[in-house]
Scaffold this motif. Structure first.
Motif, PDB file in Angstrom:
ATOM      1  N   VAL A  12       0.838  -1.207   0.000  1.00 35.25           N
ATOM      2  CA  VAL A  12       0.000   0.000   0.000  1.00 35.25           C
ATOM      3  C   VAL A  12       0.870   1.253   0.000  1.00 35.25           C
ATOM      4  O   VAL A  12       0.620   2.216  -0.738  1.00 35.25           O
ATOM      5  CB  VAL A  12      -0.973  -0.005   1.203  1.00 35.25           C
ATOM      6  N   ALA A  13       1.930   1.271   0.805  1.00 38.53           N
ATOM      7  CA  ALA A  13       2.819   2.432   0.884  1.00 38.53           C
ATOM      8  C   ALA A  13       3.505   2.679  -0.449  1.00 38.53           C
ATOM      9  O   ALA A  13       3.614   3.821  -0.914  1.00 38.53           O
ATOM     10  CB  ALA A  13       3.844   2.244   1.992  1.00 38.53           C
ATOM     11  N   LEU A  14       3.990   1.629  -1.094  1.00 40.86           N
ATOM     12  CA  LEU A  14       4.639   1.779  -2.396  1.00 40.86           C
ATOM     13  C   LEU A  14       3.647   2.238  -3.459  1.00 40.86           C
ATOM     14  O   LEU A  14       3.981   3.054  -4.332  1.00 40.86           O
ATOM     15  CB  LEU A  14       5.301   0.461  -2.819  1.00 40.86           C
ATOM     16  N   GLY A  15       2.442   1.726  -3.390  1.00 31.74           N
ATOM     17  CA  GLY A  15       1.411   2.155  -4.338  1.00 31.74           C
ATOM     18  C   GLY A  15       1.077   3.624  -4.185  1.00 31.74           C
ATOM     19  O   GLY A  15       0.922   4.353  -5.165  1.00 31.74           O
ATOM     20  N   LEU A  16       0.971   4.083  -2.936  1.00 28.10           N
ATOM     21  CA  LEU A  16       0.685   5.499  -2.697  1.00 28.10           C
ATOM     22  C   LEU A  16       1.854   6.370  -3.137  1.00 28.10           C
ATOM     23  O   LEU A  16       1.662   7.443  -3.715  1.00 28.10           O
ATOM     24  CB  LEU A  16       0.377   5.734  -1.225  1.00 28.10           C
ATOM     25  N   ALA A  18       4.058   5.742  -5.446  1.00 23.99           N
ATOM     26  CA  ALA A  18       4.105   5.775  -6.915  1.00 23.99           C
ATOM     27  C   ALA A  18       2.982   6.640  -7.476  1.00 23.99           C
ATOM     28  O   ALA A  18       3.185   7.386  -8.431  1.00 23.99           O
ATOM     29  CB  ALA A  18       4.012   4.352  -7.470  1.00 23.99           C
ATOM     30  N   GLY A  19       1.812   6.572  -6.881  1.00 21.36           N
ATOM     31  CA  GLY A  19       0.676   7.358  -7.364  1.00 21.36           C
ATOM     32  C   GLY A  19       0.833   8.838  -7.091  1.00 21.36           C
ATOM     33  O   GLY A  19       0.507   9.674  -7.927  1.00 21.36           O
ATOM     34  N   CYS A  20       1.361   9.193  -5.928  1.00 16.36           N
ATOM     35  CA  CYS A  20       1.533  10.605  -5.577  1.00 16.36           C
ATOM     36  C   CYS A  20       2.678  11.242  -6.340  1.00 16.36           C
ATOM     37  O   CYS A  20       2.674  12.433  -6.606  1.00 16.36           O
ATOM     38  CB  CYS A  20       1.773  10.756  -4.075  1.00 16.36           C
ATOM     39  N   GLY A  21       3.661  10.445  -6.686  1.00 16.81           N
ATOM     40  CA  GLY A  21       4.811  10.986  -7.389  1.00 16.81           C
ATOM     41  C   GLY A  21       4.622  11.062  -8.883  1.00 16.81           C
ATOM     42  O   GLY A  21       5.412  11.672  -9.598  1.00 16.81           O
ATOM     43  N   ALA A  22       3.570  10.451  -9.397  1.00 15.03           N
ATOM     44  CA  ALA A  22       3.347  10.442 -10.845  1.00 15.03           C
ATOM     45  C   ALA A  22       2.893  11.807 -11.312  1.00 15.03           C
ATOM     46  O   ALA A  22       2.131  12.492 -10.650  1.00 15.03           O
ATOM     47  CB  ALA A  22       2.301   9.392 -11.208  1.00 15.03           C
ATOM     48  N   GLN A  23       3.390  12.200 -12.458  1.00 17.03           N
ATOM     49  CA  GLN A  23       2.976  13.462 -13.042  1.00 17.03           C
ATOM     50  C   GLN A  23       2.110  13.169 -14.244  1.00 17.03           C
ATOM     51  O   GLN A  23       2.474  12.386 -15.108  1.00 17.03           O
ATOM     52  CB  GLN A  23       4.182  14.290 -13.474  1.00 17.03           C
ATOM     53  N   GLY A  24       0.977  13.812 -14.268  1.00 15.80           N
ATOM     54  CA  GLY A  24       0.061  13.598 -15.385  1.00 15.80           C
ATOM     55  C   GLY A  24       0.546  14.306 -16.629  1.00 15.80           C
ATOM     56  O   GLY A  24       1.109  15.390 -16.569  1.00 15.80           O
ATOM     57  N   THR A  25       0.320  13.712 -17.757  1.00 14.47           N
ATOM     58  CA  THR A  25       0.698  14.332 -19.023  1.00 14.47           C
ATOM     59  C   THR A  25      -0.526  14.763 -19.811  1.00 14.47           C
ATOM     60  O   THR A  25      -0.402  15.297 -20.887  1.00 14.47           O
ATOM     61  CB  THR A  25       1.533  13.351 -19.876  1.00 14.47           C
ATOM     62  N   SER A  26      -1.692  14.532 -19.246  1.00 16.48           N
ATOM     63  CA  SER A  26      -2.905  14.850 -19.997  1.00 16.48           C
ATOM     64  C   SER A  26      -3.245  16.333 -19.954  1.00 16.48           C
ATOM     65  O   SER A  26      -3.856  16.854 -20.872  1.00 16.48           O
ATOM     66  CB  SER A  26      -4.083  14.035 -19.464  1.00 16.48           C
ATOM     67  N   GLY A  27      -2.847  17.043 -18.883  1.00 16.49           N
ATOM     68  CA  GLY A  27      -3.204  18.454 -18.763  1.00 16.49           C
ATOM     69  C   GLY A  27      -2.069  19.348 -19.204  1.00 16.49           C
ATOM     70  O   GLY A  27      -0.899  19.066 -18.988  1.00 16.49           O
ATOM     71  N   ASP A  28      -2.394  20.434 -19.871  1.00 14.47           N
ATOM     72  CA  ASP A  28      -1.385  21.399 -20.271  1.00 14.47           C
ATOM     73  C   ASP A  28      -1.162  22.381 -19.135  1.00 14.47           C
ATOM     74  O   ASP A  28      -2.103  22.863 -18.516  1.00 14.47           O
ATOM     75  CB  ASP A  28      -1.836  22.180 -21.506  1.00 14.47           C
ATOM     76  N   VAL A  29       0.072  22.691 -18.872  1.00 15.72           N
ATOM     77  CA  VAL A  29       0.424  23.657 -17.845  1.00 15.72           C
ATOM     78  C   VAL A  29       0.800  24.945 -18.552  1.00 15.72           C
ATOM     79  O   VAL A  29       1.647  24.954 -19.440  1.00 15.72           O
ATOM     80  CB  VAL A  29       1.603  23.151 -16.981  1.00 15.72           C
ATOM     81  N   THR A  30       0.150  26.030 -18.164  1.00 15.90           N
ATOM     82  CA  THR A  30       0.465  27.315 -18.774  1.00 15.90           C
ATOM     83  C   THR A  30       1.032  28.234 -17.713  1.00 15.90           C
ATOM     84  O   THR A  30       0.644  28.191 -16.554  1.00 15.90           O
ATOM     85  CB  THR A  30      -0.786  27.963 -19.392  1.00 15.90           C
ATOM     86  N   THR A  31       1.948  29.062 -18.113  1.00 19.24           N
ATOM     87  CA  THR A  31       2.512  30.047 -17.209  1.00 19.24           C
ATOM     88  C   THR A  31       2.173  31.423 -17.737  1.00 19.24           C
ATOM     89  O   THR A  31       2.071  31.627 -18.953  1.00 19.24           O
ATOM     90  CB  THR A  31       4.042  29.896 -17.096  1.00 19.24           C
TER      91      THR A  31
END
Length: 143
Positions: A12-16, A18-31
């Motif tokens: 469970v700890a490893l799953g969390l 990995a999930g929290c550290g993942a960065q999504g690529t679906s959303g565009d980040v604008t500055t």
């Protein structure tokens, strides 16, 4: 039994992690830059009622279109003095916090809490936002 509990907890700890550290690529980040944000928040997008309230607040605080070169003066009573900061309350009961640095060479030795003063400054001051400017002088008003 302890091994199974430990193994389940580890999974469970490893799953969390990995999930929290993942960065999504679906959303565009604008500055945006400050200038772009200012354009987005320009007065033409602001409802008329908010513009009137903003103008009234600026007139009350004396912060209408002050540039760094224009000086503004507020008269009030010194409520609190600290190292490199003091608070002045005007006749309407609005308190303003002014900060200064050692380089400003202000002599506040004659000013005490309870004194009525004229504070000359550049920049903007607000009762809710931090002071953005430079204190030019603080003069005691003789009553």
């Amino acid at each position: 039994m302890k091994k199974h509990l430990f193994t389940a907890t580890l999974i469970v700890a490893l799953g969390l992690a990995a999930g929290c550290g993942a960065q999504g690529t679906s959303g565009d980040v604008t500055t945006t830059t400050v200038e772009q944000e200012a354009e987005m928040l320009s007065s033409e997008d602001m409802p008329e009622q908010e513009m009137v309230q903003t103008d009234m607040a600026q007139e009350e605080t004396g912060t209408t279109a002050n540039t760094e070169m224009e000086a503004t003066t507020i008269t009030g009573v010194v409520e609190e003095m600290k190292d490199f900061m003091f608070i002045v309350t005007d006749e309407a009961g609005t308190s303003y916090a002014f900060s200064y640095s050692a380089e400003d060479e202000l002599d506040l030795s004659a000013i005490k809490v309870g004194d009525k003063v004229n504070v000359s400054f550049t920049g903007t001051v607000s009762e809710v936002d931090a002071f953005n400017g430079k204190v030019l002088s603080v003069e005691k008003v003789e009553e």
